[in-house]
Design an enzyme around this catalytic site. Structure first.
Site, mmCIF file in Angstrom:
data_model
loop_
_atom_site.group_PDB
_atom_site.id
_atom_site.type_symbol
_atom_site.label_atom_id
_atom_site.label_comp_id
_atom_site.label_asym_id
_atom_site.label_seq_id
_atom_site.Cartn_x
_atom_site.Cartn_y
_atom_site.Cartn_z
ATOM 1 N N ARG A 213 5.705 -19.798 -9.041
ATOM 2 C CA ARG A 213 4.938 -18.577 -9.317
ATOM 3 C C ARG A 213 3.485 -18.758 -8.860
ATOM 4 N NH1 ARG A 213 3.176 -17.999 -14.218
ATOM 5 N NH2 ARG A 213 5.141 -18.395 -15.281
ATOM 6 N N TYR B 23 -1.578 6.757 0.489
ATOM 7 C CA TYR B 23 -0.158 6.527 0.216
ATOM 8 C C TYR B 23 0.139 7.022 -1.210
ATOM 9 C CZ TYR B 23 4.072 4.009 -0.980
ATOM 10 O OH TYR B 23 5.327 3.689 -1.412
ATOM 11 N N ASP C 73 -6.547 -0.858 3.100
ATOM 12 C CA ASP C 73 -5.092 -0.927 3.255
ATOM 13 C C ASP C 73 -4.808 -0.835 4.758
ATOM 14 O OD1 ASP C 73 -2.365 -0.397 3.459
ATOM 15 O OD2 ASP C 73 -2.291 0.711 1.573
ATOM 16 N N LYS D 18 6.491 -3.024 5.687
ATOM 17 C CA LYS D 18 6.440 -2.119 6.834
ATOM 18 C C LYS D 18 6.402 -2.914 8.148
ATOM 19 C CE LYS D 18 6.258 0.684 3.359
ATOM 20 N NZ LYS D 18 5.039 1.250 2.829
HETATM 21 C C1 LIG Z 1 4.461 1.452 1.572
HETATM 22 C C2 LIG Z 1 3.017 1.426 1.407
HETATM 23 C C3 LIG Z 1 2.427 0.826 0.280
HETATM 24 C C4 LIG Z 1 3.247 0.242 -0.848
HETATM 25 O O1 LIG Z 1 3.986 -0.864 -0.456
HETATM 26 P P1 LIG Z 1 5.446 -1.252 -1.045
HETATM 27 O O2 LIG Z 1 5.769 -2.488 -0.283
HETATM 28 O O3 LIG Z 1 6.358 -0.105 -0.786
HETATM 29 O O4 LIG Z 1 5.265 -1.504 -2.502
HETATM 30 C C5 LIG Z 1 1.045 0.807 0.210
HETATM 31 N N1 LIG Z 1 0.279 1.339 1.189
HETATM 32 C C6 LIG Z 1 0.817 1.931 2.270
HETATM 33 C C7 LIG Z 1 -0.078 2.513 3.312
HETATM 34 C C8 LIG Z 1 2.198 2.000 2.416
HETATM 35 O O5 LIG Z 1 2.724 2.590 3.488
#
Ligand SMILES: *Cc1c(COP(=O)(O)O)cnc(C)c1O
Length: 359
Positions: free
Chosen positions: A46, A98, A166, A191
């Protein structure tokens, strides 16, 4: 070294002497100690696991940062980030985030006493800063409207605030926020980094050692760590990030241009970079028909993977945003979001054309 080479070779950490070219999956929850008060550097997974550490060093190298931390999902990474703040703190965030980030902020962080204001233009962001403001949280391009914000310009006005970016949509291959003055970069590794629509992951990167210490403490304490196997899958995905981004971007440019020429399409939102396109069609019926008629492209949430996905933000990713706010941002029943995958661009266009002609 060029970023495409770092993608392939990862960081220079090595954990065994076999010469293995691919990093081993250390499927161990715990690590034996050589003596009392001694550690191999690994105690309990962890806190730290070699496969996860390899990914942490790799994402740090790709983002021009010093420290990476991996999480079980992008949302787990953002939730951990929110633990940096206390009741009474205020955050200015991009307007058109998001949907999951917006849901976290408005349903959980706000309940915990943190308040939020939303804007995109640097002058509007600056106006929202108050003595209680602790951070600016940017998503650029935004999801799903693809609005862009100049990170370097925000870095100039941020004073002592934390600038969090982000970088899920463009990845370090196309944008490196730390080089532009950000303090923390965040990714949904689910992604483009993983890139195969098969793994959830979240990552944070910073060059600030004190901040890294705080975030590591939060990560090991709250426990949303990534498994060694999933870390391996993200490492493997990153090896092909450069070629995938190039190809997805090339196809996205072709498809965005084609969409702009179709009579069924009212508007195309494509920032000219990356593999994501949003577009509005002339009516809700056309939108629904496309979603139900595409064959190669899958009607599914998520983005950035090998398979092209089409999403209906109004019902899926952004359904939790109150309707009036959603509509004010242009997220209506005519808006579709396309994540361009690695299929042949012509096949994707044929698929969209066929779906539009069903009408
Ligand atoms: C998908 C996404 C998230 C969240 O990520 P998860 O892996 O689905 O928890 C945050 N920011 C953006 C821009 C995203 O496309």
């Amino acid at each position: 070294m060029d970023i495409s080479t770092i993608c392939v070779h990862g960081c220079d950490k090595r954990y065994d002497t076999t010469g293995a070219v691919s990093v081993p999956i250390f499927s161990s929850s715990t690590f034996a100690h050589p003596g009392v008060g001694q550690s191999t550097g690994f105690d309990y997974s962890r806190s730290l696991n070699p496969t996860c550490e390899y990914l942490e060093h790799t994402i740090a190298a790709l983002e021009s940062g010093s420290h990476g931390i991996v999480f079980s999902s992008g949302m787990a990474a953002i939730s951990a980030l929110m633990e940096l703040f206390s009741p009474g703190d205020h955050i200015v965030a991009s307007d058109d985030l998001y949907g999951g980030s917006y849901r976290l902020f408005s349903h959980i962080s706000q309940k915990n006493g943190v308040t939020f204001s939303y804007a995109n233009a640097p002058e509007d962001i600056e106006k929202l800063i108050t003595p209680a403001t602790k951070a600016i949280f940017l998503e650029t391009p935004t999801n799903p409207m693809m609005r862009t914000t100049d990170i370097a310009q925000i870095a100039k006005i941020k004073r002592n605030l934390l600038l969090i970016v982000d970088n899920t949509f463009l990845t370090p291959y196309l944008q490196r926020p730390l080089e532009l003055g950000a303090d923390i970069v965040l990714h949904s590794g689910t992604k483009y980094l993983g890139g195969h629509n098969d793994t959830l992951a979240g990552l944070l990167v910073t060059s600030d050692s004190a901040l890294n210490e705080k975030l590591r403490f939060i990560a090991k304490t709250t426990g949303a760590c990534l498994s060694p196997f999933d870390s391996f899958l993200i490492i493997r995905g990153i090896k092909t990030l450069a070629v995938r981004m190039e190809r997805q971007q090339e196809s996205a440019r072709i498809i965005a241009k084609w969409l702009g020429e179709q009579s069924e399409v009212a508007a195309v939102h494509y920032p000219g970079l990356g593999g994501m396109i949003s577009f509005s069609v002339k009516s809700e019926q056309v939108a629904v028909k496309i979603l139900e008629s595409v064959k190669v492209i899958k009607y599914a949430e998520s983005l950035g993977g090998t398979e092209s996905l089409i999403t209906y933000p109004t019902l899926q990713t952004h359904a939790d945003i109150p309707e009036n706010e959603r509509l004010a941002r242009g997220i209506d029943a005519k808006l579709l979001r396309l994540s361009v995958g690695l299929e042949d661009a012509k096949d994707l266009i044929d698929d969209l054309r066929g779906a539009m002609r069903e009408i």
